[in-house]
Scaffold this active site. Structure first.
Site, mmCIF file in Angstrom:
data_model
loop_
_atom_site.group_PDB
_atom_site.id
_atom_site.type_symbol
_atom_site.label_atom_id
_atom_site.label_comp_id
_atom_site.label_asym_id
_atom_site.label_seq_id
_atom_site.Cartn_x
_atom_site.Cartn_y
_atom_site.Cartn_z
ATOM 1 N N HIS A 65 0.844 -1.188 0.000
ATOM 2 C CA HIS A 65 0.000 0.000 0.000
ATOM 3 C C HIS A 65 0.884 1.244 0.000
ATOM 4 O O HIS A 65 2.105 1.158 0.201
ATOM 5 C CB HIS A 65 -0.942 0.014 1.226
ATOM 6 C CG HIS A 65 -0.250 0.026 2.544
ATOM 7 N ND1 HIS A 65 -0.096 -1.095 3.334
ATOM 8 C CD2 HIS A 65 0.359 1.028 3.234
ATOM 9 C CE1 HIS A 65 0.564 -0.785 4.428
ATOM 10 N NE2 HIS A 65 0.858 0.509 4.397
ATOM 11 N N ALA A 66 0.253 2.364 -0.244
ATOM 12 C CA ALA A 66 0.890 3.673 -0.065
ATOM 13 C C ALA A 66 -0.027 4.472 0.853
ATOM 14 O O ALA A 66 -1.184 4.088 1.095
ATOM 15 C CB ALA A 66 1.062 4.381 -1.403
#
Lengths: 133, 133
Positions: free
Chosen positions: A50-51
């Site tokens: 994820h970011a």
């Protein structure tokens, strides 16, 4: 993206042993609001994927090691985190993955805000769209 | 002084592994300004042997174990710190010593202020005088 994301921390150790100190807005470039650590990661498991839209983090392997992949949408780079004196900055909108955790790995992360699910970008195609603008 | 100083942290782990989160002014009863960790402590070495006038801290063994002695001037108590889900509050004017570090021990400490030598009470007799008033 290069090793410019790595932060070297001085050991303040003496004959007794080592000590590393991380200080809000000094050698950590933000005010620390949340500290978390990953441990007991099962063999072969990876984490991350994820970011964050806004969250800024610094990650350090304080025991053992793992392989950190960082991807800003243009360059995908990787680093082995294996020393308690080396941290890696995970900036906003940087896709990150952690792989190859050693059995004894304790990955310590300092973050500038509390957990907020709405701050996560968990779909890679969506992430690429966000960093393309 | 009793085990009231111990804080149990929930593991937010899943099938991948464990995760413990420590949050300023939530499950940590102060705003975290400094995070430090002791590691590579040489066999037979002890650490601590001081109290703080103002500093408040929470200590957790995130790897390995050590024996923590806390002394408020009236009662001297000790605890084995050996689980990443258990922290111990070290309040103001509590004399503390750490002994019997395992080779793999990583003792993580969260503190509510930066290092300040003038906040230390390093002489036990002086400490006893300070807590007697």
């Amino acid at each position: 993206m290069t090793t410019k994301n790595l932060i070297n921390f001085k050991s303040l150790g003496d004959a007794r042993g080592d000590l590393v100190a991380l200080e809000s807005e000094r050698n950590i470039p933000f005010h620390v609001k949340r500290v978390y650590y990953l441990f007991g990661t099962n063999s072969g498991e990876s984490r991350g994927y994820h970011a964050h839209k806004k969250l800024r983090q610094v990650a350090i392997c304080v025991a053992g090691k793992c392989r950190m992949v960082l991807d800003d949408g243009k360059i995908r780079d990787e680093f082995w985190l294996s020393q308690p004196t080396v941290g890696i900055m995970i900036d906003q909108l940087v896709w990150h993955e952690m792989h190859d955790f050693s059995d004894d790995c304790v990955l310590l992360v300092l973050a500038d805000d509390y957990y907020d699910e709405s701050d996560y970008v968990r779909d890679y195609d969506n992430f690429i769209k966000q960093v393309s603008f």
